[in-house]
Each structure stands twice: as structure tokens, then as C-alpha cells.
Scaffold this motif. Structure first.
Motif, short mmCIF file in Angstrom:
data_model
loop_
_atom_site.label_atom_id
_atom_site.label_comp_id
_atom_site.label_asym_id
_atom_site.label_seq_id
_atom_site.Cartn_x
_atom_site.Cartn_y
_atom_site.Cartn_z
N ALA A 139 -46.16 7.77 22.85
CA ALA A 139 -46.63 7.38 21.86
C ALA A 139 -47.84 6.41 22.18
CB ALA A 139 -45.74 6.49 20.78
N PRO A 140 -48.87 6.47 21.37
CA PRO A 140 -50.11 5.57 21.67
C PRO A 140 -49.66 4.20 21.81
CG PRO A 140 -50.29 6.38 19.80
CD PRO A 140 -49.24 7.15 20.05
N LEU A 141 -50.46 3.43 22.74
CA LEU A 141 -50.37 1.99 22.69
C LEU A 141 -50.69 1.41 21.29
CD1 LEU A 141 -51.89 1.26 26.20
CD2 LEU A 141 -49.36 1.57 25.35
N GLU A 151 -58.48 -3.23 31.78
CA GLU A 151 -58.53 -3.21 33.41
C GLU A 151 -57.97 -1.82 33.87
OE1 GLU A 151 -58.59 -6.69 35.83
OE2 GLU A 151 -58.42 -7.84 33.88
N LEU A 152 -56.98 -1.59 33.59
CA LEU A 152 -56.09 -0.28 34.01
C LEU A 152 -56.88 0.84 33.58
CD1 LEU A 152 -53.32 0.86 34.92
CD2 LEU A 152 -52.58 0.95 32.81
N ILE A 153 -57.31 0.87 32.41
CA ILE A 153 -58.45 2.07 32.00
C ILE A 153 -59.44 2.30 32.78
CG2 ILE A 153 -59.71 3.02 30.21
CD1 ILE A 153 -57.65 1.81 28.08
N LEU A 200 -54.33 6.60 26.96
CA LEU A 200 -54.80 5.24 26.97
C LEU A 200 -55.85 4.96 26.02
CD1 LEU A 200 -54.31 4.05 30.75
CD2 LEU A 200 -52.96 3.38 28.54
N SER A 201 -56.81 5.80 25.91
CA SER A 201 -57.92 5.65 25.15
C SER A 201 -58.41 6.99 24.27
CB SER A 201 -59.26 5.54 26.02
OG SER A 201 -59.13 4.49 27.00
N PRO A 202 -57.22 7.22 23.40
CA PRO A 202 -57.21 8.30 22.45
C PRO A 202 -58.54 8.54 21.47
CG PRO A 202 -55.72 6.88 21.63
CD PRO A 202 -56.19 6.46 23.25
N ASP A 203 -59.27 7.23 21.31
CA ASP A 203 -60.47 7.14 20.43
C ASP A 203 -61.66 7.54 20.92
OD1 ASP A 203 -58.52 6.32 18.41
OD2 ASP A 203 -59.00 4.46 18.83
N CYS A 204 -61.72 7.84 22.37
CA CYS A 204 -63.05 8.01 23.09
C CYS A 204 -62.98 9.40 23.88
CB CYS A 204 -63.14 7.04 24.12
SG CYS A 204 -62.99 5.23 23.55
N PRO A 205 -63.96 10.21 23.79
CA PRO A 205 -63.98 11.27 24.41
C PRO A 205 -63.51 10.99 25.98
CG PRO A 205 -65.74 11.17 23.27
CD PRO A 205 -65.07 9.83 23.05
N ASN A 206 -62.96 11.78 26.63
CA ASN A 206 -62.27 11.66 27.83
C ASN A 206 -63.51 12.22 28.88
OD1 ASN A 206 -61.01 11.73 30.35
ND2 ASN A 206 -59.13 12.45 29.31
#
Length: 297
Positions: free
Chosen positions: A190-192, A200-202, A237-243
Motif C-alpha cells: 500500500a502507499p505510504l 532522503e530515501l527517495i 514512494l512517489s506515486p503522485d510524481c512522474p517517475n
């Protein structure tokens, strides 16, 4: 088509089996795994008396091999008490005989810990992994990876940043791939709820992914597995941003790689939808997936 990450994992399993036999533990670790499988399907009852095996397991005067055999008996007779024993032993990882620490790391894979101690056990296992990643003795890598893998399966989502130090290749043992897989095991579910604490991890994952997905660096095998996990970590970790790593995957123009990432994206989206994530929440992931699919059509 063979998944590169799968090949790497299978190779490490063979190394671990060889290591166990050379260390003199014989098939004790395999027996632990078999016992764990049996307990998963068998009814569990409380013990009627103190198991004999527990006395041997607790007695540091016995050899690690004998203590492990005692622990196996204890695990069958009283799995809950045996799990608490492992949790307590792992908390002492800094001052523990290295052979017994190895045994307890493996034991952690065979027991079911109560929910109230998952976080502390995960942190203890990360501590054990940190110890072994700085050792250059034969077999240290395998035990380090085992500890890190099990820690990832127990770590609460709000502590995911504790995996960040293991993304550095600055010790005798390279833990990057296993740490990335641990991150995947968390975000695939599931998303965080809030990824701010993982900033920092991202950043570290994106930097590592860009490095290994460069055309003059990329190669099949472990580097490709790292690149795939970085791509999927960033997606989760960043589902709202284009990868940004999807662009790197597409630029490499390797159909087998793109197909693996497509499959992983499909699995991630399906997993999230199963826990109630809305279409709007996975819209960016769907867009990245469409870009990947367009590249192989």
C-alpha cells in the motif's frame, strides 16, 4: 524471459546453503525452515511444561549448534515462547557471539513475532545486518542479506527510512539490492500515508537508479536488478510524481527490461487497488505504465 533479480536471488540461496554446511550447522537451518512451514498449517496450543529444548537454547555454555537443536525442539513445542526468545536474543546483537547471532538471524525467519515487538525486532535485525556488512569473513554477506530481508518484512512503514544506510556501497558487503527489495516489500502492499519522512530515501533511490540505468554503466545481472528495484521503489514512494527512472528505462531501449518494469507496474497498481486505493490515486502510475507499453507495441 528470465527475471534478472530472480537469478541473483537463486544464486545467493545456493551460496547460503553451501555456507551453512561449511560452518558445521549441517541441515539445522533447513530443519528450521521445515518446522516453520509445519507450524504455518498446524494448530497452535500453549505448552503444558517448560520444554527441554528451551533450557539448552538458553544455556550459553552449549555450542551454537547444540543450542540451535534445542531451539528447534522448543519451536515445535512452544512457538510463541520461542519467538519471544529470538526477539530478546536479537536485542543483544551488539554483545553476542557471532555464530549464535547468525543462528538467531536464521531463527527470525522461522518464527512469527507478536505485533507489539515487530518494530524492535526489525531494528535489531538491521543492527545485525549492519554488523555483518562490515565483516569480510566468508559467509558474512549471506547472513547480512538474511537479516536485512527479514527486517524489511517486519519494519513499520513510518520507519522505512531506516533502510537508507544500506543503499550505500561503502562496506565489505553490498546490501543495495536487498535493501531495495525490502523497500519494495513495504510499498508494494500500500502507499505510504505520508512520504515526507522518506524524502532522503527517495532522493537516494533516484540517484542510485539514474546511475545504474546509464547506458555506459547498465548491464544484465545485479545492476539491472538494482535498476528495476529503484524504478519500482520510486513509483511506490512517489506515486503522485512522474517517475524519472521510467525515462531512463525507455532510453535504454531493451525490450526485456521494459517488459519486466511493465509487469511490476501492473502488479503494484493491482495490489494497491485491492486495498482500496482509488483510480485517481494511481493516475500517475497508470500514465507511466502507458508510456512503457507504448514503447513495446
Amino acid at each position: 524471459m528470465i527475471d534478472a533479480a530472480y537469478v541473483v536471488q537463486e544464486q545467493e540461496c545456493l551460496k547460503i546453503d553451501l555456507y551453512d554446511r561449511q560452518r558445521g550447522f549441517g541441515n539445522e537451518f533447513q530443519q528450521l525452515s521445515d518446522i516453520a512451514d509445519q507450524l504455518a498449517i498446524a494448530p497452535r496450543f500453549g505448552p503444558t511444561a517448560t520444554p527441554k529444548g528451551s533450557k539448552i537454547a538458553r544455556d550459553a555454555g552449549h555450542s551454537p549448534k547444540d543450542r540451535l537443536k534445542g531451539f528447534q525442539e522448543w519451536l515445535v513445542e512452544s512457538p510463541d515462547a520461542a519467538a519471544l526468545f529470538v526477539a530478546d536474543q536479537l536485542r543483544q546483537h551488539r554483545n553476542m557471539d557471532v555464530d549464535w547471532l547468525e543462528a538467531m538471524v536464521r531463527a527470525a525467519e522461522a518464527v512469527v513475532f507478536p505485533s507489539e515487538c515487530l518494530s524492535s525486532v526489525a531494528q535489531s535485525l538491521l543492527g545485525a545486518a549492519e554488523t555483518f556488512r562490515h565483516r569480510d569473513e566468508f559467509g558474512s554477506a549471506e547472513i547480512c542479506w538474511c537479516a536485512l530481508h527479514r527486517a524489511g518484512s517486519l519494519l513499520p512503514t513510518d520507519q522505512i527510512d531506516l533502510l537508507r544506510p544500506f543503499l550505500q556501497n561503502d562496506a565489505h558487503v553490498d546490501t543495495r539490492l536487498v535493501a531495495l527489495q525490502a523497500v519494495s516489500s513495504i510499498v508494494d502492499v500500500a502507499p505510504l500515508s505520508d512520504n515526507a519522512e522518506a524524502a532522503e530515501l527517495i532522493s537516494r533511490i533516484e540517484s542510485l537508479g539514474k546511475k545504474v540505468l546509464e547506458a555506459d554503466v547498465f548491464s544484465a545481472g545485479e545492476l539491472s536488478a538494482i535498476g528495476i528495484e529503484c524504478t519500482m521503489n520510486l513509483a511506490g514512494l512517489s506515486p503522485d510524481c512522474p517517475n524519472a527512472l521510467v525515462d531512463r528505462v525507455l532510453a535504454l531501449d531493451r525490450e526485456w527490461l521494459t517488459n519486466i518494469v511493465i509487469q511490476r507496474y501492473e502488479e503494484l497498481i493491482a495490489s494497491w487497488r485491492n486495498v482500496g486505493v482509488t483510480l485517481r490515486q494511481v493516475a500517475v502510475l497508470e500514465n507511466d505504465l502507458s508510456r512503457l507499453r507504448d514503447n513495446v507495441q
